[in-house]
Enzyme design. Structure first.
Site, PDB file in Angstrom:
ATOM      1  N   TYR A  47     -24.360-100.259  21.543  1.00 29.29           N
ATOM      2  CA  TYR A  47     -25.507-100.824  22.276  1.00 29.29           C
ATOM      3  C   TYR A  47     -25.279-100.781  23.786  1.00 29.29           C
ATOM      4  O   TYR A  47     -25.769-101.639  24.499  1.00 29.29           O
ATOM      5  CB  TYR A  47     -25.792-102.266  21.843  1.00 29.29           C
ATOM      6  CG  TYR A  47     -25.768-102.506  20.349  1.00 29.29           C
ATOM      7  CD1 TYR A  47     -26.802-102.057  19.544  1.00 29.29           C
ATOM      8  CD2 TYR A  47     -24.728-103.208  19.744  1.00 29.29           C
ATOM      9  CE1 TYR A  47     -26.800-102.292  18.168  1.00 29.29           C
ATOM     10  CE2 TYR A  47     -24.709-103.442  18.370  1.00 29.29           C
ATOM     11  CZ  TYR A  47     -25.750-102.987  17.597  1.00 29.29           C
ATOM     12  OH  TYR A  47     -25.740-103.219  16.248  1.00 29.29           O
ATOM     13  N   HIS A  48     -24.517 -99.782  24.263  1.00 26.90           N
ATOM     14  CA  HIS A  48     -24.160 -99.747  25.682  1.00 26.90           C
ATOM     15  C   HIS A  48     -24.685 -98.513  26.415  1.00 26.90           C
ATOM     16  O   HIS A  48     -23.945 -97.886  27.180  1.00 26.90           O
ATOM     17  CB  HIS A  48     -22.627 -99.781  25.844  1.00 26.90           C
ATOM     18  CG  HIS A  48     -21.983-101.029  25.336  1.00 26.90           C
ATOM     19  ND1 HIS A  48     -20.626-101.115  25.050  1.00 26.90           N
ATOM     20  CD2 HIS A  48     -22.492-102.246  25.065  1.00 26.90           C
ATOM     21  CE1 HIS A  48     -20.341-102.337  24.617  1.00 26.90           C
ATOM     22  NE2 HIS A  48     -21.456-103.041  24.610  1.00 26.90           N
ATOM     23  N   PRO A  49     -25.948 -98.120  26.236  1.00 21.39           N
ATOM     24  CA  PRO A  49     -26.412 -96.940  26.970  1.00 21.39           C
ATOM     25  C   PRO A  49     -26.441 -97.203  28.477  1.00 21.39           C
ATOM     26  O   PRO A  49     -26.862 -98.278  28.911  1.00 21.39           O
ATOM     27  CB  PRO A  49     -27.829 -96.705  26.436  1.00 21.39           C
ATOM     28  CG  PRO A  49     -28.272 -98.021  25.921  1.00 21.39           C
ATOM     29  CD  PRO A  49     -27.033 -98.703  25.417  1.00 21.39           C
TER      30      PRO A  49
END
Ligand SMILES: Cc1cc2nc3c(=O)[nH]c(=O)nc-3n(C[C@H](O)[C@H](O)[C@H](O)COP(=O)(O)OP(=O)(O)OC[C@H]3O[C@@H](n4cnc5c(N)ncnc54)[C@H](O)[C@@H]3O)c2cc1C
Length: 548
Positions: A482-484
């Site tokens: 969940y770290h774009p």
């Protein structure tokens, strides 16, 4: 319909946007409008840390994006949720508080971004947090984000911490302090066991100010340009379009998927992409939507004799009630977390100059290896797809991935999800590093500290012993962390999107201030760094308003 003019219009009330709304409205001098597509969601599951499982199964507070199917991850399309509420992704995330690797900030500066080195950024990291136990030279004591360290000393967390040390990873007391590397209990942005996101900590206090207006349920459609100057924008609310004017600036804080989407919808981006999508080209800026990076999270699963993980607790009404009472009265236990309790930041090889992998203990094991779940199943354990035996998992990722993907619009509609190409495991460095990280997890699991709690490795299982088998496991099961980041990259070169003052190259009156501006992965979880970007951006905007 036309609304009144504002000095600043902020798009997106997420980790960064809420900070800007607070700081820019604080003096009372500027009229500020904050537009958020989601709602002011006072939903119980946002407040309770363990509620993340409920949040991600549903639709109420998230955008349910997904990547394009990709052969490099077994032809899968991967679920990529983002927050959609006041607080943005900070309202739905895992609350793990990691401020960044200072060396990576120095790297950002060396890439042509003055003012972003670790010594320039430290004051922002301090002013945004309140953590009473740390070294005051490094940690903030009275900032808006309240930080708690995991307090329970359960057998599994202790086993992981001991096992990591026995495998050669040093212990670190405070990874947000003078040393980043090491194994330790996690820190969270929670207070007395409750989630406290930027909507709570920055925005709600500022909403009392007369010069800040917050519109929820307002989907920004595009930025309005007069020549090369942003003058306002159009947003849609309740089926109606509204035009608002910005006397000074429009500030995009819509996150790594939707900030580049909004630039492209406004005619700012790669001319070929815009033409394909049927959008008139206002300014050819080829880097928009490129440089997308994320942490691919790969887990090993284990069966344990310990009856303390969520696999057991969520199937027992008595244990569930005990966990609930412990959380409610003491603010402790697994309900005060998203299931992760400890982590190790380490080097996959002792020859490396700095850590390159992260490993994290999750006190649950499940087939899907991410919180996507099955809607409609009867119990939460079934909905999450938890294994029917006591289990836990250790996830890992490569801290600074080199694989790069992209986010681009498909058409001219802001409501249409953009095309996301994650392009995981395309760089040789990432392939080598993820295999080394999986081997390191096995090494930790084999040490006496942790081995005593393990019945067997369940996923992928000991038969997967070659590098190829481990890589196959990563390709078949890896999920987003969940770290774009990085899709409106900061820099001074031709493919950069914003400069070091976060101004869009070639356009006046328009900045991007969120996770999308990160030039490279900050080598940590991305919430605290996104809040830092909001803090730094607010100083840049206010300094320019004062004329220096
Ligand atoms: C499920 C999940 C778990 C995570 N876990 C962690 C963790 O434990 N620790 C950690 O450090 N990081 C975690 N992260 C990552 C971290 O939360 C994000 O990196 C960070 O919140 C990004 O901040 P941002 O300001 O860039 O964007 P966001 O916080 O995503 O904010 C963007 C906002 O813009 C709004 N928006 C978008 N488009 C429009 C539009 N057109 N008009 C109006 N509004 C719009 C969105 O609704 C959203 O509210 C997690 C993220 C997720 C989704």
């Amino acid at each position: 319909m036309t609304s009144p003019e504002y000095d600043y219009i902020i798009v997106g009330a997420g980790s960064a946007g809420c900070v800007l709304a607070n700081r820019l409205s604080a003096s009372g001098e500027h009229r500020v409008l904050l537009l958020e597509a989601g709602e002011d969601d006072r939903w119980m599951w946002i407040k309770i840390p363990a509620g993340i499982a409920h949040i991600l199964i549903g639709e109420r507070a998230i955008w349910r994006f997904a990547t394009e199917p990709d052969e490099k991850v077994g032809g899968r399309s991967i679920f990529w949720p983002r927050g959609r509420a006041l607080g943005g992704s900070s309202a739905v995330n895992g609350m793990i508080w990691v401020r960044s690797d200072p060396l990576e900030l120095d790297h950002w500066e060396s890439l042509g971004n003055p003012g972003w080195g670790s010594s320039d950024i430290l004051p922002y990291l301090k002013r945004m947090e309140s953590f009473t136990q740390g070294d005051p030279a490094y940690r903030g004591h009275d900032g808006p984000m309240h930080i708690t360290r995991y307090k329970d000393r359960d057998a599994l967390s202790q086993g992981f911490i001991q096992g990591a040390q026995q495998a050669g990873v040093p212990a670190v007391e405070d990874y947000n302090g003078p040393r980043f590397e090491g194994v330790s209990y996690l820190q969270y942005n929670t207070k007395r066991g409750w989630r406290r996101h930027t909507g709570d900590n920055y925005l709600r206090p500022a909403m009392r100010r007369a010069n800040l207006k917050v519109e929820t349920g307002a989907l920004t459609q595009r930025v309005l340009l007069e020549g090369r100057r942003a003058t306002g924008l159009v947003y849609r609310k309740g089926g109606q379009d509204f035009t608002v004017k910005a006397r000074r600036e429009v500030l995009l804080c819509a996150g790594s998927i939707q900030s580049p989407q909004l630039l492209e919808l406004s005619g700012i981006g790669n001319a070929d992409v815009l033409k394909r999508a049927g959008v008139n080209v206002a300014h050819h800026l080829p880097g928009v939507g490129e440089n997308l990076r994320d942490h691919l999270h790969v887990r090993l699963g284990f069966e344990t004799q310990l009856n303390i993980t969520l696999n057991t607790i969520l199937r027992s009404p008595l244990l569930k009630a005990k966990m609930g009472a412990r959380w409610l009265f003491l603010g402790r236990g697994l309900m005060s977390t998203s299931s992760a309790t400890s982590m190790a930041i380490a080097r996959s090889s002792p020859d490396l100059p700095r850590p390159d992998i992260k490993m994290q203990l999750h006190q649950l094991s499940m087939a899907s290896s991410h919180y996507g779940g099955r809607e409609g199943a009867r119990s939460i354990a079934e909905r999450m797809g938890l294994d029917p035996y006591p289990g836990f998992s250790i996830g890992c990722y490569c801290l600074r991935p080199e694989s790069q993907g992209s986010v681009h619009i498909r058409g001219a509609d802001a409501a249409e999800p953009p095309e996301i190409r994650a392009n995981y495991l395309s760089a040789e460095h990432d392939i080598r590093t993820i295999v080394a990280a999986l081997r390191m997890i096995r090494k930790i699991a084999a040490q006496p500290g942790l081995a005593q709690h393990i019945v067997r490795e369940t996923r992928p299982g000991p038969a997967a012993s070659s590098d190829d088998a481990l890589l196959d496991h990563a390709r078949a099961t890896g999920q987003t962390s969940y770290h774009p980041i990085g899709t409106c990259r900061m820099g001074a070169d031709a493919r950069a999107v914003v400069d070091a003052r976060l101004k869009v190259h070639g356009i006046d009156g328009l900045r991007v201030c969120d996770a999308s501006i990160m030039p490279t992965m900050v080598a940590s979880n991305t919430n605290a760094p996104s809040i830092m970007i909001g803090e730094k951006a607010s100083d840049l905007v206010l300094a320019d308003a004062r004329g220096h």
